[in-house]
Design an enzyme around this catalytic site. Sequence first.
Site, PDB file in Angstrom:
ATOM      1  N   HIS A  13       0.947  -1.064  -0.155  1.00 33.51           N
ATOM      2  CA  HIS A  13       0.174   0.103  -0.031  1.00 33.51           C
ATOM      3  C   HIS A  13       0.791   1.295  -0.029  1.00 33.51           C
ATOM      4  O   HIS A  13       1.970   1.565   0.400  1.00 33.51           O
ATOM      5  CB  HIS A  13      -0.787  -0.030   0.899  1.00 33.51           C
ATOM      6  CG  HIS A  13      -0.272   0.497   2.529  1.00 33.51           C
ATOM      7  ND1 HIS A  13       0.167  -1.310   2.597  1.00 33.51           N
ATOM      8  CD2 HIS A  13      -0.250   0.832   3.188  1.00 33.51           C
ATOM      9  CE1 HIS A  13       0.752  -1.734   4.084  1.00 33.51           C
ATOM     10  NE2 HIS A  13       0.494   0.562   5.119  1.00 33.51           N
ATOM     11  N   CYS A  73       8.699  23.674  11.835  1.00 39.58           N
ATOM     12  CA  CYS A  73       9.697  24.428  12.007  1.00 39.58           C
ATOM     13  C   CYS A  73      10.500  23.420  12.821  1.00 39.58           C
ATOM     14  O   CYS A  73      12.013  23.871  12.884  1.00 39.58           O
ATOM     15  CB  CYS A  73       9.040  25.152  13.297  1.00 39.58           C
ATOM     16  SG  CYS A  73       8.747  23.811  14.705  1.00 39.58           S
TER      17      CYS A  73
END
Length: 288
Positions: free
Chosen positions: A204, A263
């Site tokens: 998958h 970040c």
Amino acid sequence: MASESPGLEAEVAESSTTKSRPPPSQGTPAKRDAFAELLAPKPKHPKQDRDGPSSLDSSTAKGKKRAVLGPRDGLGAYIARPDAYPANVVIYHNDDFVAVQDAFPKSTLHLLLLPRDATKTHLHPFDALADPAFLAKVKAETFKLRTLAAAELRRKYGRFSAQDKARQDALSADPPPDTLPPGRNWEREIMCGVHACPSMNHLHIHVMSVDRYSERLKHRKHYNSFSTPFFVDIEDFPLADDDVRRHPGREGYLKWDYVCWRCGRNFGNRFAALKTHLEEEFDEWKRL
């Protein structure tokens, strides 16, 4: 295998065996809001890890012998009989692939692409994707699904996005302009790839938003499996024989510190602090 997931902005070329659901036209969401249905909680399925016992969602399987058709084989039913499931579970299917929503979404939008090739579906992705012809087919279908996922992100978050404001205003105009502003490139907000140690037995490919914001994201393995080299981008295939990602256990990716995907802030092992931060980042990300 399925849960909350996505929308549509580009036509999907479905075979005659595909579920009879009209594809959306280019640049507009589907008339039938199938992805709104996809956001409802769905049944859960535990997962596996190639390096050993199930690593991602295996709490219900601990201490039990694996059944012949156990929880890690849960994707097989969608591959074998996709037409037996509603549109809020199986998004689309054709002769070669089935697209479903992930039952344990680790982002606000999380889909799975399931190849149906019987010679490949039980192989580890590193082995299956070493076949150039098969890899090309998987990449092409992955990018189709990514386009659908990007359209759903726009449907969900476009009204919040500064980059999409001109496009949203144009859509609200009476009459709307002949050509819409391009707006935000939501395809850049979609990540597509596989785990170095897959959590289910059937091959998958994950197609998901980058936000990693979900109540299903509950611990270190969940986060690091999508935020370290443990997650291998589909574009990186075929992998070189000496690629270190072939040895995720040796590299210890799942045990790395929590580092914000956006970040770069390092939270060490403080998961609660990371989760709070991810919510803040999600709110800022959708407003870009």
